[in-house]
Design a protein around this motif. Structure first.
Motif, PDB file in Angstrom:
ATOM      1  N   CYS A 178      51.776 -64.762  -0.449  1.00 50.47           N
ATOM      2  CA  CYS A 178      51.578 -65.601   0.760  1.00 50.47           C
ATOM      3  C   CYS A 178      51.730 -65.046   1.938  1.00 50.47           C
ATOM      4  CB  CYS A 178      52.590 -66.769   0.442  1.00 50.47           C
ATOM      5  SG  CYS A 178      52.921 -67.975   1.926  1.00 50.47           S
ATOM      6  N   CYS A 195      55.246 -66.460   3.927  1.00 52.29           N
ATOM      7  CA  CYS A 195      56.551 -66.371   3.721  1.00 52.29           C
ATOM      8  C   CYS A 195      56.578 -64.978   2.834  1.00 52.29           C
ATOM      9  CB  CYS A 195      57.115 -67.245   2.994  1.00 52.29           C
ATOM     10  SG  CYS A 195      56.571 -67.611   1.135  1.00 52.29           S
ATOM     11  N   HIS A 198      55.856 -64.592  -0.370  1.00 57.42           N
ATOM     12  CA  HIS A 198      56.255 -64.800  -1.662  1.00 57.42           C
ATOM     13  C   HIS A 198      54.838 -64.451  -2.740  1.00 57.42           C
ATOM     14  CE1 HIS A 198      56.494 -67.292  -5.509  1.00 57.42           C
ATOM     15  NE2 HIS A 198      55.368 -67.733  -5.335  1.00 57.42           N
ATOM     16  N   CYS A 222      51.248 -72.381  -1.620  1.00 61.77           N
ATOM     17  CA  CYS A 222      52.364 -71.587  -1.742  1.00 61.77           C
ATOM     18  C   CYS A 222      53.730 -72.412  -2.211  1.00 61.77           C
ATOM     19  CB  CYS A 222      52.682 -70.702  -0.502  1.00 61.77           C
ATOM     20  SG  CYS A 222      54.236 -69.911  -0.902  1.00 61.77           S
ATOM     21  N   CYS A 240      56.905 -71.973   0.482  1.00 54.62           N
ATOM     22  CA  CYS A 240      57.003 -72.537   1.709  1.00 54.62           C
ATOM     23  C   CYS A 240      55.868 -73.512   1.938  1.00 54.62           C
ATOM     24  CB  CYS A 240      56.565 -71.287   2.739  1.00 54.62           C
ATOM     25  SG  CYS A 240      54.949 -70.796   2.795  1.00 54.62           S
TER      26      CYS A 240
HETATM   27 ZN   LIG Z   1      54.550 -68.911   1.067  1.00 59.24          ZN
END
Ligand SMILES: [Zn+2]
Length: 385
Positions: free
Chosen positions: A342, A345, A347, A361, A364
């Motif tokens: 992502c 963030c 991730h 995601c 977030c």
């Molecule tokens: Zn994210």
């Protein structure tokens, strides 16, 4: 000072055309001889160190003695052929290209390169250039030719046009700074997908031309089939002078049509790509581009993929040299995990099948377009957040 290519359409006279054809044949002959020798050498002793172009050049006098017609060739062009062959092998060793191949008599494009030695390449007036062995050749462009020419590549297209590409030294010219940065992911349908959500360029060629090409390719195949049948009939009937493929004018005509359409498609594609890369280098100071995996480049599963590969390779080549010319920065980024991280963030959402074009995601909650997210990751990997 930077090195640039200057392409001129040239108009050789009858004698010059004959000389050019002879020289195309000579460099092809040298390429094939040297390639066969290198292959044999490797078979006999796989551990032998690889030869240099310099070592191959030392074999040229011997080859000329054995095949006197080579003495008519422009001598630096044979040395350049050796150099190109060795470079082709090195690209193969680096796994960037396939094994060098033998050149067939009717290769797609015939060409040879002459090096500048002691004033053998000189502009003459506004529309002429003196070349080794050939004398003065005419061209129409109004472009002024710089005095320092490093080398010249002469070629004949399958449609019978002649070109000279001059490698010249020129003053470096820079584009004004804009303070803008962008990241690009490479696509198949759209050539580039940007971190700014914009999609640029297309890999597919003109549909009308593609259709015309298919029609003429089919016509060519049909005419060739018929001609072969007629030739076989001549042999069967023991006709004293049986016809050859060269006697069928309609086959030659169809072949020319196919070559003309190929040429037009290639020209259109090159024009669009040049326009795009110049515009990108003008607009952005820093460009991050997905790096191509050469292994994947060599695999051509589908036509769309093959066309995309070709366009990506050319796009990268142009962006590398244009950003160097115009004082901009280009970074090539390993695309590892760029489509699954992502960009908001960080991730890692795991591997995603190609069919998944959008995702959200779970950490977030950002909703991502797969390609745009990848482009943002590429930009951040190259230049930070
Ligand atoms: Zn994210």
């Amino acid at each position: 000072m930077v090195t640039k290519g200057l392409k001129l359409r040239i108009y050789p006279n009858k004698q010059q055309r004959r000389q050019l054809a002879q020289n195309f044949g000579c460099v092809r002959f040298v390429w094939n001889q040297m390639l066969a020798m290198l292959n044999e050498r490797h078979e006999n002793n796989p551990k032998a160190s690889f030869l240099t172009a310099y070592a191959l050049n030392h074999l040229l006098p011997l080859l000329k003695k054995e095949h006197p017609f080579l003495k008519d060739a422009e001598s630096t062009s044979l040395q350049v052929t050796n150099q190109h062959l060795i470079e082709a092998f090195h690209a193969f060793f680096r796994k960037e290209k396939g094994h060098p191949k033998f050149k067939a008599k009717h290769a797609f494009k015939q060409s040879y390169t002459s090096k500048f030695v002691k004033g053998n390449i000189q502009p003459v007036g506004d529309h002429g250039i003196r070349l080794p062995k050939l004398g003065i050749l005419r061209f129409k462009t109004g472009q002024r030719i710089p005095e320092t020419i490093k080398q010249v590549t002469l070629s004949r297209t399958p449609t019978g046009k002649y070109f000279a590409v001059l490698t010249v030294e020129g003053e470096n010219q820079t584009f004004p700074k804009t303070g803008k940065t962008i990241g690009y992911d490479l696509g198949i349908k759209d050539l580039l997908v940007g971190s700014d959500v914009q999609r640029q360029g297309t890999c597919r060629h003109d549909k009308l031309l593609a259709h015309k090409l298919r029609v003429w390719q089919r016509t060519l195949a049909r005419r060739q089939r018929r001609a072969k049948k007629a030739i076989a009939w001549d042999y069967h009937q023991k006709v004293p002078v049986p016809r050859t493929l060269a006697d069928f004018k309609n086959v030659a005509k169809a072949r020319l049509q196919v070559a003309l359409i190929h040429e037009k498609i290639a020209n259109q594609r090159a024009y669009k790509l040049h326009k795009l890369t110049t515009q990108l280098v003008k607009t952005y100071d820093r460009i991050a581009l997905e790096n191509l995996k050469t292994k994947n480049l060599l695999r051509n599963h589908t036509l769309a993929r093959a066309i995309a590969n070709q366009a990506w390779g050319e796009l990268r080549r142009q962006l590398i040299y244009k950003s160097a010319w115009y004082g901009k920065e280009l970074k090539l980024v390993n695309p590892y995990k760029t489509s699954q991280l992502c960009s908001t963030c960080g991730h890692d959402d795991g591997k995603k099948a190609l069919a998944i074009r959008e995702w959200t995601c779970p950490q977030c909650g950002t909703h991502h377009d797969r390609d745009v997210n990848a482009a943002i990751n590429i930009k951040q990997l190259a230049f930070g957040r």
